[in-house]
Design an enzyme around this catalytic site. Structure first.
Site, PDB file in Angstrom:
ATOM      1  N   ASP A 108      -0.671  -7.906  -4.969  1.00  0.00           N
ATOM      2  CA  ASP A 108       0.752  -7.287  -4.899  1.00  0.00           C
ATOM      3  C   ASP A 108       1.358  -7.348  -6.216  1.00  0.00           C
ATOM      4  O   ASP A 108       0.999  -8.333  -6.877  1.00  0.00           O
ATOM      5  CB  ASP A 108       1.709  -7.941  -3.780  1.00  0.00           C
ATOM      6  CG  ASP A 108       2.651  -7.058  -3.353  1.00  0.00           C
ATOM      7  OD1 ASP A 108       2.524  -6.768  -1.977  1.00  0.00           O
ATOM      8  OD2 ASP A 108       3.326  -6.738  -4.188  1.00  0.00           O
TER       9      ASP A 108
ATOM     10  N   TYR B 125       6.972  11.905  -2.980  1.00  0.00           N
ATOM     11  CA  TYR B 125       6.209  11.324  -2.056  1.00  0.00           C
ATOM     12  C   TYR B 125       5.274  11.688  -1.040  1.00  0.00           C
ATOM     13  O   TYR B 125       4.091  11.374  -0.907  1.00  0.00           O
ATOM     14  CB  TYR B 125       7.325  10.273  -1.156  1.00  0.00           C
ATOM     15  CG  TYR B 125       6.831   9.324  -0.126  1.00  0.00           C
ATOM     16  CD1 TYR B 125       6.478   7.975  -0.585  1.00  0.00           C
ATOM     17  CD2 TYR B 125       6.590   9.614   1.087  1.00  0.00           C
ATOM     18  CE1 TYR B 125       6.061   7.119   0.412  1.00  0.00           C
ATOM     19  CE2 TYR B 125       5.911   8.861   2.013  1.00  0.00           C
ATOM     20  CZ  TYR B 125       5.724   7.468   1.563  1.00  0.00           C
ATOM     21  OH  TYR B 125       5.258   6.555   2.642  1.00  0.00           O
TER      22      TYR B 125
ATOM     23  N   LYS C 147       1.167  11.638  -0.920  1.00  0.00           N
ATOM     24  CA  LYS C 147       0.610  11.335   0.588  1.00  0.00           C
ATOM     25  C   LYS C 147      -0.405  12.442   0.735  1.00  0.00           C
ATOM     26  O   LYS C 147      -1.414  12.013   1.389  1.00  0.00           O
ATOM     27  CB  LYS C 147       1.613  10.991   1.557  1.00  0.00           C
ATOM     28  CG  LYS C 147       2.285   9.688   1.206  1.00  0.00           C
ATOM     29  CD  LYS C 147       1.681   8.342   1.141  1.00  0.00           C
ATOM     30  CE  LYS C 147       2.180   7.050   0.979  1.00  0.00           C
ATOM     31  NZ  LYS C 147       1.355   5.816   0.755  1.00  0.00           N
TER      32      LYS C 147
HETATM   33  N1  LIG Z   1       7.452   1.882   6.237  1.00  0.00           N
HETATM   34  C1  LIG Z   1       7.288   3.107   6.528  1.00  0.00           C
HETATM   35  O1  LIG Z   1       8.104   3.708   7.192  1.00  0.00           O
HETATM   36  C2  LIG Z   1       6.001   3.874   6.146  1.00  0.00           C
HETATM   37  C3  LIG Z   1       5.715   4.973   6.674  1.00  0.00           C
HETATM   38  C4  LIG Z   1       4.423   5.526   6.270  1.00  0.00           C
HETATM   39  C5  LIG Z   1       3.782   5.063   5.285  1.00  0.00           C
HETATM   40  N2  LIG Z   1       3.916   4.015   4.925  1.00  0.00           N
HETATM   41  C6  LIG Z   1       3.115   3.409   3.803  1.00  0.00           C
HETATM   42  O2  LIG Z   1       2.664   2.343   4.166  1.00  0.00           O
HETATM   43  C7  LIG Z   1       2.254   1.488   2.936  1.00  0.00           C
HETATM   44  C8  LIG Z   1       3.004   0.390   3.217  1.00  0.00           C
HETATM   45  O3  LIG Z   1       4.366   0.352   2.913  1.00  0.00           O
HETATM   46  P1  LIG Z   1       5.385  -0.657   3.775  1.00  0.00           P
HETATM   47  O4  LIG Z   1       6.170  -0.158   4.616  1.00  0.00           O
HETATM   48  O5  LIG Z   1       4.588  -1.940   4.138  1.00  0.00           O
HETATM   49  O6  LIG Z   1       6.140  -1.097   2.361  1.00  0.00           O
HETATM   50  P2  LIG Z   1       6.644  -2.541   1.794  1.00  0.00           P
HETATM   51  O7  LIG Z   1       7.775  -2.064   0.776  1.00  0.00           O
HETATM   52  O8  LIG Z   1       7.056  -3.303   2.851  1.00  0.00           O
HETATM   53  O9  LIG Z   1       5.340  -3.078   1.122  1.00  0.00           O
HETATM   54  C9  LIG Z   1       4.876  -2.449  -0.112  1.00  0.00           C
HETATM   55  C10 LIG Z   1       4.094  -3.352  -0.989  1.00  0.00           C
HETATM   56  O10 LIG Z   1       3.518  -2.929  -2.098  1.00  0.00           O
HETATM   57  C11 LIG Z   1       3.961  -3.592  -3.159  1.00  0.00           C
HETATM   58  N3  LIG Z   1       3.852  -2.860  -4.390  1.00  0.00           N
HETATM   59  C12 LIG Z   1       4.676  -1.678  -4.878  1.00  0.00           C
HETATM   60  N4  LIG Z   1       4.269  -1.231  -6.061  1.00  0.00           N
HETATM   61  C13 LIG Z   1       3.218  -1.982  -6.365  1.00  0.00           C
HETATM   62  C14 LIG Z   1       2.162  -1.862  -7.403  1.00  0.00           C
HETATM   63  N5  LIG Z   1       2.595  -0.994  -8.432  1.00  0.00           N
HETATM   64  N6  LIG Z   1       1.309  -2.726  -7.107  1.00  0.00           N
HETATM   65  C15 LIG Z   1       0.937  -3.391  -6.515  1.00  0.00           C
HETATM   66  N7  LIG Z   1       1.811  -3.589  -5.423  1.00  0.00           N
HETATM   67  C16 LIG Z   1       2.822  -2.735  -5.368  1.00  0.00           C
HETATM   68  C17 LIG Z   1       5.251  -4.278  -2.934  1.00  0.00           C
HETATM   69  O11 LIG Z   1       5.450  -5.201  -3.877  1.00  0.00           O
HETATM   70  C18 LIG Z   1       5.253  -4.596  -1.503  1.00  0.00           C
HETATM   71  O12 LIG Z   1       4.919  -5.877  -1.186  1.00  0.00           O
HETATM   72  C19 LIG Z   1       2.823   2.353   1.732  1.00  0.00           C
HETATM   73  O13 LIG Z   1       1.915   3.052   1.108  1.00  0.00           O
HETATM   74  C20 LIG Z   1       3.742   3.314   2.429  1.00  0.00           C
HETATM   75  O14 LIG Z   1       3.816   4.656   1.840  1.00  0.00           O
HETATM   76  C21 LIG Z   1       5.137   3.444   5.026  1.00  0.00           C
END
Ligand SMILES: NC(=O)c1ccc[n+]([C@@H]2O[C@H](COP(=O)([O-])OP(=O)(O)OC[C@H]3O[C@@H](n4cnc5c(N)ncnc54)[C@H](O)[C@@H]3O)[C@@H](O)[C@H]2O)c1
Length: 259
Positions: free
Chosen positions: A47, A166, A170
């Protein structure tokens, strides 16, 4: 490969396997790390927030699991190359990967969209997934097989106003997933994507505070997901039970995309 009653139980199906997870310090990545650890995997947690990755690794170790933590910036290919190499060296190879690091941006119409924000979001969400696969796959080839799950979104096949970067990132993740899957379909490496609806993680905290009811109403099930529910689907796709599944996108969206 035959999946039979002698297949390992869910409790130990990942024994001896190393899983590299990006975005492992929070949300879906952290929930997946905890679930895979309970099912026997060793974890390499990567991370950009190194302290958060260490916290999750510490929690897993306290429960008797095995996890190491790294700082990685998935938008920087050299950082990814280094983290993947260090993780594989720690275990003698890499078997599984979950590319979950991702960010969102402010809701802005395309004609006003901030150019730096476009580059930042596309670089982390889309190029970042490519950089990860670029360095994970050669490790898996050396190992003779592997499985990768990339995080897409309902925005990987639909769109929402104000999210041009975004949504484009995706959609791109789904294309990159399919192309990589075809490259390695006959080499024992499976590549799939998971496309969640809204999930209760820090990523959506601000939007949840502003528009929780509208967000819930988008999902016919009348709620958003918990990260552990998405982790279950990811774990299935990584497991031997998913041996014939590659190059496909799997929704977990409470019915969002069904209407
Ligand atoms: N939460 C939602 O509603 C949702 C819905 C659909 C898809 N997603 C996708 O799921 C994935 C995880 O999202 P989440 O909801 O767990 O988010 P989150 O913000 O809880 O976790 C994301 C993590 O990615 C890390 N991160 C950010 N930029 C980074 C980088 N440059 N290098 C390494 N790490 C980095 C952050 O520090 C964080 O710990 C993402 O790809 C997101 O687009 C999330």
């Amino acid at each position: 490969m035959t999946v039979s009653s002698s297949a390992p139980s869910a409790a130990n199906e990942f024994n001896g396997r190393l899983a590299f997870i990006t975005g492992a310090g929070s949300g879906i990545g952290a929930a997946t790390a905890r679930l895979l650890a309970r099912r026997g995997a060793s974890l390499a947690l990567a991370d950009i927030d190194e302290a958060a990755a260490h916290t999750v690794a510490g929690e897993i170790a306290q429960e008797g699991g095995r996890a190491i933590a790294f700082r990685v910036d998935v938008g920087d290919p050299r950082s990814v190359e280094d983290a993947v190499a260090r993780a594989a060296a720690s275990h003698g190879g890499l078997d599984l990967a979950v590319n979950a690091a991702g960010i969102t941006g402010a809701l802005t119409p395309c004609g006003d969209y901030d150019l730096d924000a476009w580059h930042r979001i596309v670089n982390i969400n889309l190029a970042g997934v490519f950089f990860c696969m670029r360095f994970q796959i050669p490790q898996m080839v050396r190992r003779g097989g592997g499985a990768i799950v990339n995080l897409s979104s309902i925005m990987g096949s639909n769109a929402m106003a104000g999210t041009v970067a975004y949504t484009a990132s995706k959609h791109g993740v789904e294309g990159a997933t399919k192309a990589a899957a075809l490259d390695y379909a006959d080499k024992g490496i499976r590549v799939n994507a998971v496309a969640p609806g809204y999930v209760d993680t820090p990523l959506i905290a601000r939007r949840k505070a502003e528009a929780h009811e509208r967000m819930v109403a988008l999902h016919p099930m009348g709620r958003i997901a918990q990260p552990g529910e998405i982790a279950q689907l990811i774990a299935f796709l990584l497991s031997p039970q998913a041996a014939f599944i590659t190059g496909s996108v799997h929704m977990a969206d409470g019915g969002y995309s069904a209407r």
